[in-house]
Design a protein around this motif. Structure first.
Motif, PDB file in Angstrom:
ATOM      1  N   VAL A 173       0.796  -1.237   0.000  1.00 28.54           N
ATOM      2  CA  VAL A 173       0.000   0.000   0.000  1.00 28.54           C
ATOM      3  C   VAL A 173       0.832   1.293   0.000  1.00 28.54           C
ATOM      4  O   VAL A 173       0.260   2.371  -0.007  1.00 28.54           O
ATOM      5  N   GLY A 174       2.148   1.197  -0.020  1.00 28.95           N
ATOM      6  CA  GLY A 174       2.955   2.420   0.003  1.00 28.95           C
ATOM      7  C   GLY A 174       3.661   2.730  -1.313  1.00 28.95           C
ATOM      8  O   GLY A 174       4.495   3.633  -1.390  1.00 28.95           O
ATOM      9  N   VAL A 175       3.328   1.974  -2.354  1.00 26.93           N
ATOM     10  CA  VAL A 175       4.066   2.075  -3.627  1.00 26.93           C
ATOM     11  C   VAL A 175       3.915   3.457  -4.267  1.00 26.93           C
ATOM     12  O   VAL A 175       4.862   4.001  -4.836  1.00 26.93           O
ATOM     13  N   LEU A 176       2.727   4.019  -4.143  1.00 22.69           N
ATOM     14  CA  LEU A 176       2.428   5.318  -4.733  1.00 22.69           C
ATOM     15  C   LEU A 176       3.504   6.355  -4.365  1.00 22.69           C
ATOM     16  O   LEU A 176       3.930   7.155  -5.192  1.00 22.69           O
ATOM     17  N   ARG A 177       3.933   6.317  -3.117  1.00 22.31           N
ATOM     18  CA  ARG A 177       4.914   7.306  -2.641  1.00 22.31           C
ATOM     19  C   ARG A 177       6.351   6.763  -2.652  1.00 22.31           C
ATOM     20  O   ARG A 177       7.286   7.475  -2.977  1.00 22.31           O
ATOM     21  N   TYR A 178       6.509   5.473  -2.269  1.00 20.84           N
ATOM     22  CA  TYR A 178       7.869   4.987  -2.005  1.00 20.84           C
ATOM     23  C   TYR A 178       8.372   3.927  -2.993  1.00 20.84           C
ATOM     24  O   TYR A 178       9.536   3.571  -2.962  1.00 20.84           O
ATOM     25  N   GLY A 179       7.477   3.398  -3.831  1.00 29.14           N
ATOM     26  CA  GLY A 179       7.902   2.384  -4.808  1.00 29.14           C
ATOM     27  C   GLY A 179       7.768   0.956  -4.292  1.00 29.14           C
ATOM     28  O   GLY A 179       7.453   0.710  -3.131  1.00 29.14           O
ATOM     29  N   ASN A 180       8.013   0.006  -5.214  1.00 28.70           N
ATOM     30  CA  ASN A 180       7.957  -1.423  -4.879  1.00 28.70           C
ATOM     31  C   ASN A 180       9.194  -1.824  -4.066  1.00 28.70           C
ATOM     32  O   ASN A 180      10.134  -1.041  -3.930  1.00 28.70           O
ATOM     33  N   ALA A 181       9.203  -3.096  -3.625  1.00 30.82           N
ATOM     34  CA  ALA A 181      10.350  -3.598  -2.849  1.00 30.82           C
ATOM     35  C   ALA A 181      11.668  -3.317  -3.581  1.00 30.82           C
ATOM     36  O   ALA A 181      12.672  -2.946  -2.969  1.00 30.82           O
ATOM     37  N   ARG A 182      11.645  -3.458  -4.902  1.00 30.28           N
ATOM     38  CA  ARG A 182      12.865  -3.217  -5.698  1.00 30.28           C
ATOM     39  C   ARG A 182      13.450  -1.836  -5.425  1.00 30.28           C
ATOM     40  O   ARG A 182      14.662  -1.682  -5.278  1.00 30.28           O
ATOM     41  N   GLU A 183      12.573  -0.833  -5.363  1.00 24.33           N
ATOM     42  CA  GLU A 183      13.048   0.550  -5.170  1.00 24.33           C
ATOM     43  C   GLU A 183      13.581   0.781  -3.755  1.00 24.33           C
ATOM     44  O   GLU A 183      14.198   1.808  -3.487  1.00 24.33           O
ATOM     45  N   LEU A 184      13.305  -0.157  -2.861  1.00 20.19           N
ATOM     46  CA  LEU A 184      13.676   0.043  -1.459  1.00 20.19           C
ATOM     47  C   LEU A 184      14.933  -0.728  -1.086  1.00 20.19           C
ATOM     48  O   LEU A 184      15.317  -0.765   0.075  1.00 20.19           O
ATOM     49  N   CYS A 185      15.561  -1.354  -2.081  1.00 23.32           N
ATOM     50  CA  CYS A 185      16.721  -2.206  -1.802  1.00 23.32           C
ATOM     51  C   CYS A 185      17.956  -1.677  -2.520  1.00 23.32           C
ATOM     52  O   CYS A 185      17.930  -1.437  -3.724  1.00 23.32           O
ATOM     53  N   LEU A 186      19.039  -1.519  -1.760  1.00 22.65           N
ATOM     54  CA  LEU A 186      20.277  -1.013  -2.368  1.00 22.65           C
ATOM     55  C   LEU A 186      21.288  -2.120  -2.639  1.00 22.65           C
ATOM     56  O   LEU A 186      22.087  -2.009  -3.567  1.00 22.65           O
ATOM     57  N   GLY A 187      21.269  -3.150  -1.811  1.00 20.17           N
ATOM     58  CA  GLY A 187      22.279  -4.192  -2.006  1.00 20.17           C
ATOM     59  C   GLY A 187      21.783  -5.551  -1.533  1.00 20.17           C
ATOM     60  O   GLY A 187      20.850  -5.636  -0.741  1.00 20.17           O
ATOM     61  N   LEU A 188      22.427  -6.599  -2.039  1.00 19.33           N
ATOM     62  CA  LEU A 188      22.026  -7.964  -1.674  1.00 19.33           C
ATOM     63  C   LEU A 188      23.236  -8.839  -1.389  1.00 19.33           C
ATOM     64  O   LEU A 188      24.308  -8.619  -1.958  1.00 19.33           O
ATOM     65  N   GLU A 189      23.033  -9.815  -0.535  1.00 17.36           N
ATOM     66  CA  GLU A 189      23.968 -10.940  -0.422  1.00 17.36           C
ATOM     67  C   GLU A 189      23.186 -12.156  -0.926  1.00 17.36           C
ATOM     68  O   GLU A 189      22.035 -12.354  -0.545  1.00 17.36           O
ATOM     69  N   VAL A 190      23.820 -12.924  -1.824  1.00 19.40           N
ATOM     70  CA  VAL A 190      23.101 -14.016  -2.489  1.00 19.40           C
ATOM     71  C   VAL A 190      23.959 -15.273  -2.507  1.00 19.40           C
ATOM     72  O   VAL A 190      25.166 -15.201  -2.763  1.00 19.40           O
ATOM     73  N   VAL A 191      23.329 -16.415  -2.247  1.00 19.27           N
ATOM     74  CA  VAL A 191      23.979 -17.698  -2.524  1.00 19.27           C
ATOM     75  C   VAL A 191      23.563 -18.107  -3.929  1.00 19.27           C
ATOM     76  O   VAL A 191      22.371 -18.190  -4.245  1.00 19.27           O
ATOM     77  N   THR A 192      24.547 -18.321  -4.776  1.00 19.96           N
ATOM     78  CA  THR A 192      24.256 -18.621  -6.185  1.00 19.96           C
ATOM     79  C   THR A 192      23.843 -20.085  -6.357  1.00 19.96           C
ATOM     80  O   THR A 192      23.963 -20.888  -5.421  1.00 19.96           O
ATOM     81  N   ALA A 193      23.422 -20.400  -7.554  1.00 19.31           N
ATOM     82  CA  ALA A 193      22.999 -21.771  -7.851  1.00 19.31           C
ATOM     83  C   ALA A 193      24.175 -22.759  -7.820  1.00 19.31           C
ATOM     84  O   ALA A 193      23.969 -23.971  -7.826  1.00 19.31           O
TER      85      ALA A 193
END
Ligand code: FAD
Ligand code: 2HG
Ligand code: ZN
Length: 470
Positions: free
Chosen positions: A151-171
């Motif tokens: 419900v906050g996308v209108l002002r702040y964007g989707n989860a994508r817009e709220l993330c600057l960096g990731l740590e990932v375990v690859t396949a």
């Protein structure tokens, strides 16, 4: 090759479930729509252990199904029927790793529950604005992997817009350390954005660096009755013009939704004296005070009432009342599930096209299926509606499973004709994977498959889901 599950016990620390009763809650989605099988369910405590489990899966020809809070809507966290999957639940990786109040960032484990992150941000006088009704149980790794909206996308964007960096375990079972708190970084292809919204088909998110915002001093909402979707859009335009970025949510519900909601949750309180064909829930946030927020809301409503866009409205005067207004909206999806058979859609179109889309598509469905009741609600401000269908009151919907593909075809063809999307915020999962194939061009599918092949050449990551399946 028989898989020696005992060897998994020695591969990592943390929980390992192999008994049917222990595994059962992880092998079914919350709506009970999809079930699957798994060799084991594991709950590692660390990124290194997640990597060790993936390496074990590679060596033993097993597949990997990442799981967060298991609140997803598209069946993407449920393993398939093959019985060769290891479900990796991130639930025990739930630490807040770091808060950098000057950089306005927070770094968290992927298994942190969304509400815990919101509360930690508030404790630091900051806002983490991702907000959805499942926030008490969904986890940030799941939010990012579905690129959740809410419900906050209108002002702040989707989860994508709220993330600057990731740590990932690859396949391959390697660890990518991409936890950068940078708002600018053009040093190559954006790997972070590949994993966001990938539904666990490219790798496992084990931690994320999130954006924080100033905590508004006031949040106020109003419930208003409108006669048409055109009027709702005019109120939206009015609100945007009057208060700009202080408009933080703009949600829509039809009267049929409200009937169904109050049938299922009769304890919910109704805010206005009038009923109408449509309702909007408007939220204003103000950095300084309740007085400012109230003045902004009043000015929107006054003008909307004067120009007869709104026929009745109520402003929440305290937090308890605001919660009551939001409860009407937030319980809607669950009310539909409680009511029995249901067909759900999660569509987006340019908002200007919604009035004619709804009119034409409602008519099309109602004329073909006499027992169908249109249940239309959602995030109007984002151009994203849950254009759902339930059986009429009293009808059991015996034919609903049978008619679902026909209804989907009508809705999705109409969406594509409006240059919209068949999955705005819930992802493709198993629910929409084949539809994507129908509507995406060959060129787009070629690029999607090339990405999957490059990052998961063995095809072990969440097989059968989303873009990984087609
Ligand atoms: P899960 O359901 O566990 O998983 C979802 C997908 O992400 C699966 O493909 C899974 O394999 C993958 N995954 C999970 N964790 C990881 C990880 N660490 N690494 C890689 N892949 C991973 N969604 C919205 O967008 N907006 C809404 O307004 C909204 N409202 C909802 C309201 C209710 C009442 C409910 C029940 C759900 C709602 N949802 C909504 C859907 C759902 O809550 C979100 O999609 C949520 O983001 C899923 O998070 P989760 O932790 O439950 O993920
Ligand atoms: C919402 O906006 C969720 O409430 C769920 O995305 C939608 O249940 C649904 O159809
Ligand atoms: Zn939604």
């Amino acid at each position: 090759m028989p898989i020696l599950i005992e060897t998994l016990r020695t591969a990592f620390a943390g929980h390992l479930f192999t008994d049917d009763a222990d595994k059962a809650p992880f092998l079914i989605d919350w709506r009970g729509k999809w079930t699957g099988k798994a060799l084991a369910v594991v709950q590692p405590d660390s990124t290194e252990d997640v990597a060790a489990v993936v390496r074990w899966c590679v060596a033993n020809d097993a597949s990997v199904v990442p799981q967060g809070g298991n609140t997803g809507m598209s069946g993407a966290a449920t393993p398939d029927e093959s019985g060769r999957a290891v479900v990796i639940s991130l639930a025990r990786m739930n630490r807040i790793r770091d808060v950098d109040a000057i950089n306005n960032t927070m770094t968290v484990d992927a298994g942190c529950v969304l509400q815990t992150i919101q509360e930690e941000a508030a404790r630091r006088d900051r806002l983490f604005p991702l907000s959805l009704s499942a926030e008490g149980s969904c986890m940030i790794g799941g939010n990012l992997s579905t690129n959740a909206g809410g419900v906050g996308v209108l002002r702040y964007g989707n989860a994508r817009e709220l993330c600057l960096g990731l740590e990932v375990v690859t396949a391959d079972g390697e660890i990518w350390h991409g936890l950068r708190g940078l708002r600018k970084d053009n040093s190559g292809y954006d790997l972070r954005d590949l994993f966001i919204g990938a539904e666990g088909t490219l790798g496992i998110i084990t931690a994320a660096t999130l954006k924080l915002f100033p905590l508004p001093r006031a949040r106020l909402c109003a419930w208003a009755t409108v006669a048409t979707v055109d009027d709702a859009l005019s109120v939206l335009a009015l609100a945007q013009k009057k208060v700009g970025a202080r408009l933080t949510a703009f949600e829509l519900m039809s009267n049929d939704c409200v009937d169904l909601l109050l049938e299922q949750f009769p304890q919910l309180r109704w805010p206005t004296s009038e009923r109408s064909a449509w309702y909007v829930l408007i939220e204003i946030s103000d950095p300084d005070s309740d007085v400012n927020a109230n003045a902004a809301l009043e000015s929107i409503l006054e003008m909307a009432l004067e120009s007869e866009l709104v026929s009745d409205a109520a402003v929440a005067t305290n937090l308890a009342q605001a919660r009551e207004f939001w409860a009407l909206r937030e319980n809607m999806g669950e009310a539909q599930v409680k009511a029995g058979k249901n067909i759900k859609h999660d569509i987006s179109v340019p908002i200007s096209k919604f009035p004619s889309f709804i009119k034409t598509t409602n008519r099309h469905i109602e004329s073909q299926f006499s027992d169908a009741r249109m249940i239309v609600f959602g995030h109007l401000g984002d151009g994203n509606l849950h254009y759902n269908v339930s059986p009429k009151t009293g009808a059991k919907g015996e034919r609903f499973t049978e008619i679902e593909p026909l209804v989907n075809r009508i809705v999705h063809d109409a969406v594509i004709a409006c240059e919209g999307s068949i999955s705005a915020e819930h992802g493709l999962g198993v629910l929409r994977r084949n539809e994507a194939l129908r509507y995406k061009s060959d060129v787009e599918m070629k690029m999607q498959r090339a990405i999957k092949q490059a990052l998961d050449p063995r095809g072990i990551m969440n097989p059968g889901k989303g873009m990984g399946a087609v």
